[in-house]
Write an enzyme that holds these catalytic residues in place. Sequence first.
Site, PDB file in Angstrom:
ATOM      1  N   ASP A 164       0.828  -1.207   0.000  1.00 34.09           N
ATOM      2  CA  ASP A 164       0.000   0.000   0.000  1.00 34.09           C
ATOM      3  C   ASP A 164       0.866   1.261   0.000  1.00 34.09           C
ATOM      4  O   ASP A 164       2.089   1.184   0.220  1.00 34.09           O
ATOM      5  CB  ASP A 164      -0.965  -0.003   1.200  1.00 34.09           C
ATOM      6  CG  ASP A 164      -0.263  -0.290   2.528  1.00 34.09           C
ATOM      7  OD1 ASP A 164       0.983  -0.307   2.568  1.00 34.09           O
ATOM      8  OD2 ASP A 164      -0.950  -0.494   3.534  1.00 34.09           O
TER       9      ASP A 164
ATOM     10  N   ASN B 265      -7.055  -1.424  14.715  1.00 38.46           N
ATOM     11  CA  ASN B 265      -8.476  -1.623  14.401  1.00 38.46           C
ATOM     12  C   ASN B 265      -8.687  -2.838  13.499  1.00 38.46           C
ATOM     13  O   ASN B 265      -9.750  -3.004  12.925  1.00 38.46           O
ATOM     14  CB  ASN B 265      -9.058  -0.362  13.741  1.00 38.46           C
ATOM     15  CG  ASN B 265      -8.400  -0.051  12.405  1.00 38.46           C
ATOM     16  OD1 ASN B 265      -7.502  -0.750  11.959  1.00 38.46           O
ATOM     17  ND2 ASN B 265      -8.855   1.009  11.753  1.00 38.46           N
TER      18      ASN B 265
ATOM     19  N   HIS C 283      -7.060  -3.565  10.662  1.00 37.28           N
ATOM     20  CA  HIS C 283      -6.824  -3.419   9.222  1.00 37.28           C
ATOM     21  C   HIS C 283      -5.600  -4.230   8.775  1.00 37.28           C
ATOM     22  O   HIS C 283      -4.680  -4.464   9.561  1.00 37.28           O
ATOM     23  CB  HIS C 283      -6.722  -1.951   8.788  1.00 37.28           C
ATOM     24  CG  HIS C 283      -5.466  -1.220   9.147  1.00 37.28           C
ATOM     25  ND1 HIS C 283      -5.462  -0.049   9.872  1.00 37.28           N
ATOM     26  CD2 HIS C 283      -4.160  -1.451   8.841  1.00 37.28           C
ATOM     27  CE1 HIS C 283      -4.235   0.394  10.004  1.00 37.28           C
ATOM     28  NE2 HIS C 283      -3.409  -0.452   9.384  1.00 37.28           N
TER      29      HIS C 283
ATOM     30  N   GLU D   6      -9.346  -0.977   5.668  1.00 37.99           N
ATOM     31  CA  GLU D   6      -9.915  -0.553   6.944  1.00 37.99           C
ATOM     32  C   GLU D   6     -11.217  -1.316   7.222  1.00 37.99           C
ATOM     33  O   GLU D   6     -11.802  -1.920   6.301  1.00 37.99           O
ATOM     34  CB  GLU D   6     -10.210   0.957   6.869  1.00 37.99           C
ATOM     35  CG  GLU D   6      -8.979   1.838   6.693  1.00 37.99           C
ATOM     36  CD  GLU D   6      -8.265   2.108   8.022  1.00 37.99           C
ATOM     37  OE1 GLU D   6      -8.205   1.222   8.894  1.00 37.99           O
ATOM     38  OE2 GLU D   6      -7.761   3.242   8.173  1.00 37.99           O
TER      39      GLU D   6
HETATM   40  C1  GLP Z   1       0.007   0.844   8.389  1.00 40.30           C
HETATM   41  C2  GLP Z   1       0.250  -0.034   7.162  1.00 40.30           C
HETATM   42  C3  GLP Z   1      -0.069  -1.464   7.457  1.00 40.30           C
HETATM   43  C4  GLP Z   1       0.640  -1.877   8.730  1.00 40.30           C
HETATM   44  C5  GLP Z   1       0.099  -1.091   9.889  1.00 40.30           C
HETATM   45  C6  GLP Z   1       0.730  -1.447  11.236  1.00 40.30           C
HETATM   46  O1  GLP Z   1      -1.281   1.299   8.448  1.00 40.30           O
HETATM   47  N1  GLP Z   1      -0.492   0.377   6.023  1.00 40.30           N
HETATM   48  O2  GLP Z   1       0.327  -2.273   6.355  1.00 40.30           O
HETATM   49  O3  GLP Z   1       0.416  -3.246   8.955  1.00 40.30           O
HETATM   50  O4  GLP Z   1       0.349   0.275   9.630  1.00 40.30           O
HETATM   51  O5  GLP Z   1       1.946  -0.779  11.388  1.00 40.30           O
HETATM   52  P1  GLP Z   1       2.943  -0.928  12.614  1.00 40.30           P
HETATM   53  O6  GLP Z   1       3.727  -2.166  12.351  1.00 40.30           O
HETATM   54  O7  GLP Z   1       3.784   0.306  12.572  1.00 40.30           O
HETATM   55  O8  GLP Z   1       2.110  -1.025  13.849  1.00 40.30           O
END
Ligand code: GLP
Length: 237
Positions: A61, A130, A132, A137
């Site tokens: 993404d 949440n 995702h 989302e």
């Molecule tokens: C972002 C990314 C996700 C990732 C999530 C958790 O929103 N788009 O792909 O899994 O954050 O990130 P973190 O590992 O920093 O908690």
Amino acid sequence: MKITVSTDICVEVASQIFKLINNTSTIALPTGNTPVDMYTELVKLSGTDLNWLKTNIFILDVYYPQDPNDPNSFYSYIKNNLLDNINLPPENFHILDSNTKNTVEECLKYEENINKAGGIDLAILGIGENGHIAFNEPGTLPNSETHLTNLTPETLAANGNIPGINQGLTMGIKTIMSAKKIFLLAKGKAKAKAVRDAVEGPISTSCPASYLQNHADCTFYLDEDAASLLATLQSHS
Ligand code: GLP
């Protein structure tokens, strides 16, 4: 869905990825804080060997709209954490164009490129508080392909509220579920509820990671904190 609880999830997942990269393989990769150590380990394992020549990478993404060279972009993240340190041919690297004027066309092109690369062999995912996965989302439908999405206030806050950003382009749930194998990484107490909902809750649009229960080969790699609310594990300990 399999569960592996360990303090070294990033090292374990990096060694699994490393086994794949000498063969022709297509890997979907995440950003975020959780996988940073996984990338460090992958770079260490790669050393000076010419081993990424047959691998295709697709990033899950991006924020939209954004200059890819912005220091907060997912392109900058993956460049610094991985690309600059391995010998992946540039044409084997794929990321959505976060500056595109035509998001519909860009998303269709991404799906086509994944198909041309033979589909995703392994998708590595993180998880949001949440529930995702990538930028899918709560509310995202299981038949979604790569698309433009609005980001929730909690996701924006967790990612540091980048000025001017409230949308993203993301592989859809269907795109992710089409991967032959999926690993999801989660660390820390803040992820425990999302992990519990994903593993033990109903399969529901309110927790997109719960769709992974329907995948034939999905493993959750968790540290003890992220696994701390799982009733399944407590009943075995
Ligand atoms: C972002 C990314 C996700 C990732 C999530 C958790 O929103 N788009 O792909 O899994 O954050 O990130 P973190 O590992 O920093 O908690």
